[in-house]
Enzyme design. Structure first.
Site, PDB file in Angstrom:
ATOM      1  N   HIS A 106       0.882  -1.177   0.000  1.00 34.16           N
ATOM      2  CA  HIS A 106       0.000   0.000   0.000  1.00 34.16           C
ATOM      3  C   HIS A 106       0.916   1.222   0.000  1.00 34.16           C
ATOM      4  O   HIS A 106       2.031   1.170   0.540  1.00 34.16           O
ATOM      5  CB  HIS A 106      -0.828   0.114   1.278  1.00 34.16           C
ATOM      6  CG  HIS A 106      -1.690  -1.052   1.626  1.00 34.16           C
ATOM      7  ND1 HIS A 106      -1.218  -2.196   2.206  1.00 34.16           N
ATOM      8  CD2 HIS A 106      -3.028  -1.224   1.506  1.00 34.16           C
ATOM      9  CE1 HIS A 106      -2.225  -3.024   2.431  1.00 34.16           C
ATOM     10  NE2 HIS A 106      -3.334  -2.469   2.000  1.00 34.16           N
ATOM     11  N   ASP A 109       2.439   1.911   3.327  1.00 34.57           N
ATOM     12  CA  ASP A 109       3.448   0.971   3.843  1.00 34.57           C
ATOM     13  C   ASP A 109       4.864   1.439   3.527  1.00 34.57           C
ATOM     14  O   ASP A 109       5.789   1.193   4.288  1.00 34.57           O
ATOM     15  CB  ASP A 109       3.313  -0.426   3.206  1.00 34.57           C
ATOM     16  CG  ASP A 109       1.920  -0.984   3.288  1.00 34.57           C
ATOM     17  OD1 ASP A 109       1.191  -0.612   4.220  1.00 34.57           O
ATOM     18  OD2 ASP A 109       1.559  -1.797   2.413  1.00 34.57           O
TER      19      ASP A 109
HETATM   20  C1  XUL Z   1      -7.318  -6.572   4.581  1.00 29.78           C
HETATM   21  C2  XUL Z   1      -6.554  -6.967   3.396  1.00 29.78           C
HETATM   22  C3  XUL Z   1      -5.756  -5.909   2.752  1.00 29.78           C
HETATM   23  C4  XUL Z   1      -5.710  -6.009   1.267  1.00 29.78           C
HETATM   24  C5  XUL Z   1      -5.028  -4.848   0.603  1.00 29.78           C
HETATM   25  O1  XUL Z   1      -8.083  -7.566   5.155  1.00 29.78           O
HETATM   26  O2  XUL Z   1      -6.566  -8.112   3.017  1.00 29.78           O
HETATM   27  O3  XUL Z   1      -4.475  -5.945   3.287  1.00 29.78           O
HETATM   28  O4  XUL Z   1      -5.086  -7.180   0.844  1.00 29.78           O
HETATM   29  O5  XUL Z   1      -5.526  -3.633   0.996  1.00 29.78           O
END
Ligand code: XUL
Ligand code: CO
Length: 441
Positions: A106, A109
């Site tokens: 993300h 991150d």
């Molecule tokens: C949350 C989840 C996230 C997604 C990306 O449950 O799985 O980490 O994979 O936003």
């Protein structure tokens, strides 16, 4: 792959993780994942396309709603910029020591958000350049990135589905920036997980309008991505709830209905996460199969939940039965294609040694390697496939075939409904016993 050497070595005393086979007692070795072993014409590495999830491996520190951090990282620094750089070095050191071909992240991150949206964009673009250098130096590739439009308090009422237009625009700013970064890094997919794209109470929610806004945002993202040269797939990651009470992308079936409702099936597919499927009351393989049947399996978040707990525990996958059933669906789909197996999984809060991060990934990789081997055995032997083919054989010719081809009406079909019917066993226990033979022979 020789490990990435940044300024410092962060995971000291741990070298490249090698395949040593099942007799090895070394916890820091692969027992079953033998990356060059060829199965059904491809190496294990090519089949499994493992990815490391940046957020769980390098950001999550063991904190939960009931307690603070339990894990400390040698790369953390009080200065946010230094922290971002050192974290990237450590991430690439870890990923190359594990010899994983992909990673996922993300925006939040990899780069600190700064004090305002301008700083957010500057910081993220600066870190994208740093990540690109490390990708080029190691050959590690970006499976997907995504926008964190759920942690910041401004998204407490949702992002694309926020009742306030200005917040929707803020989400767009982040999504656009993240698509730009994806292109810079040659990302193979782009993910939308709508943690807060849902509601907490229908009393304050216009669900119809919110879903339409989400559809609009996904169309805009597709149009922008295609305009600026993103050729990969956009992926919706279903989850029924948590943190919202109800998430609009509830499960594979409802996400696919959404994709089709907005005419997005050529550009969007699903990123299926095991623990999200089980939260929705399905098995992992169920949601994978729903995607495959619709030609919309994009990628996989490989983890597992806890059979007794009703929440997203994001454990590393160690259940080989489940990995086998998942790999069966994936192999019959001709593989993962441009998707991968991303370990959206975290160490337990009390697994506090840095070594545990390696062991967790090794266990996940070994479990899927075993799953791949057994699934291949099942397909080659063919008994289960043959059983299923036979089970539906009354539709292969004659009236059954006419029915499937839509060449019958209800009256015609009803005239055939007067035969003496015999009971035909579904033989589930026979198949389960057969599965055990494949697992343990
Ligand atoms: C949350 C989840 C996230 C997604 C990306 O449950 O799985 O980490 O994979 O936003
Ligand atoms: Co996920």
């Amino acid at each position: 792959m020789s490990y990435f050497k940044g300024e410092k070595e962060y995971f000291k005393g741990i070298g490249n993780i090698e395949f040593e086979g099942k007799k090895s007692d070394n916890p820091l070795s692969f027992k079953f994942y033998d990356k060059d072993k060829v199965i059904a014409g491809k190496t294990m590495k090519e089949h499994l396309r493992f990815a490391c999830a940046y957020w769980h491996s390098f950001n999550a520190n063991g904190s939960d709603p009931f307690g603070g951090p339990t894990m400390s990282f040698p790369f953390n620094d009080a200065d946010p910029k230094t922290n971002d750089i050192q974290k990237a070095d450590a991430a690439f050191e870890f990923i190359t020591k594990m010899d994983m071909p992909y990673y996922c992240f993300h925006d939040a991150d990899v780069a600190n958000p700064g004090k305002n949206v301008d700083e957010y964009q500057v910081n993220l673009h600066a870190m994208a350049k740093e990540l690109k250098k490390r990708q080029d130096a190691t050959g590690v590739k970006l499976l997907w990135n995504t926008t964190n439009a759920f942690s910041d308090k401004v998204f407490m009422n949702g992002a694309a589905t926020n009742p306030e237009f200005d917040v929707v625009a803020r989400a767009a700013l982040q999504i656009k920036t993240c698509i730009d970064v994806n292109i810079e890094l040659g990302g193979e997919n782009y993910v939308f997980w709508g943690g807060r794209e849902g509601y907490m109470s229908l009393l304050n929610t216009d669900m119809k309008r919110e879903r339409e806004h989400l559809g609009k945002m996904l169309i805009m993202a597709r149009d922008y991505g295609r305009k600026v040269g993103f050729t990969g797939k956009f992926l919706i990651e279903p989850k029924p709830m948590e943190p919202s009470k109800h998430q609009y992308d509830f499960d594979a079936q409802s996400s696919i209905a959404f994709i089709k409702e907005y005419g997005l099936e050529n550009d969007y597919a699903c990123n299926i996460e095991a623990n999200h499927a089980t939260l929705a009351g399905h098995t992992f393989e169920h949601d994978l199969q729903v995607c495959v049947d619709n030609g919309l399996l994009g990628s996989v978040d490989a983890n597992q939940g806890d059979a007794q707990n009703g929440w997203d525990t994001d454990e590393f996958p160690s259940d080989v039965y489940t990995a086998t059933k998942a790999m069966l669906v994936i192999l019959k789909n001709g593989g993962l294609h441009a998707g991968g197996l991303n370990f959206d999984a975290k160490r337990r809060r009390n697994s506090t040694d840095l070594e545990d991060l390696f062991i967790a990934h090794i266990s996940g990789m070994d479990s899927f390697a075993l799953g791949l081997e057994v699934a291949d055995k099942i397909i080659r032997d063919g008994k289960i496939d043959q059983f299923v083919t036979n089970r539906y054989s009354s539709f292969d010719s004659g009236n059954g075939k006419k029915f499937e081809e839509g060449k019958m009406d209800l009256e015609g079909l009803a005239t055939l409904g007067n035969k003496d019917l015999k009971l035909i066993s579904g033989r589930q226990e026979y198949l389960e016993a057969l599965l055990n033979r494949y697992m343990f022979s």
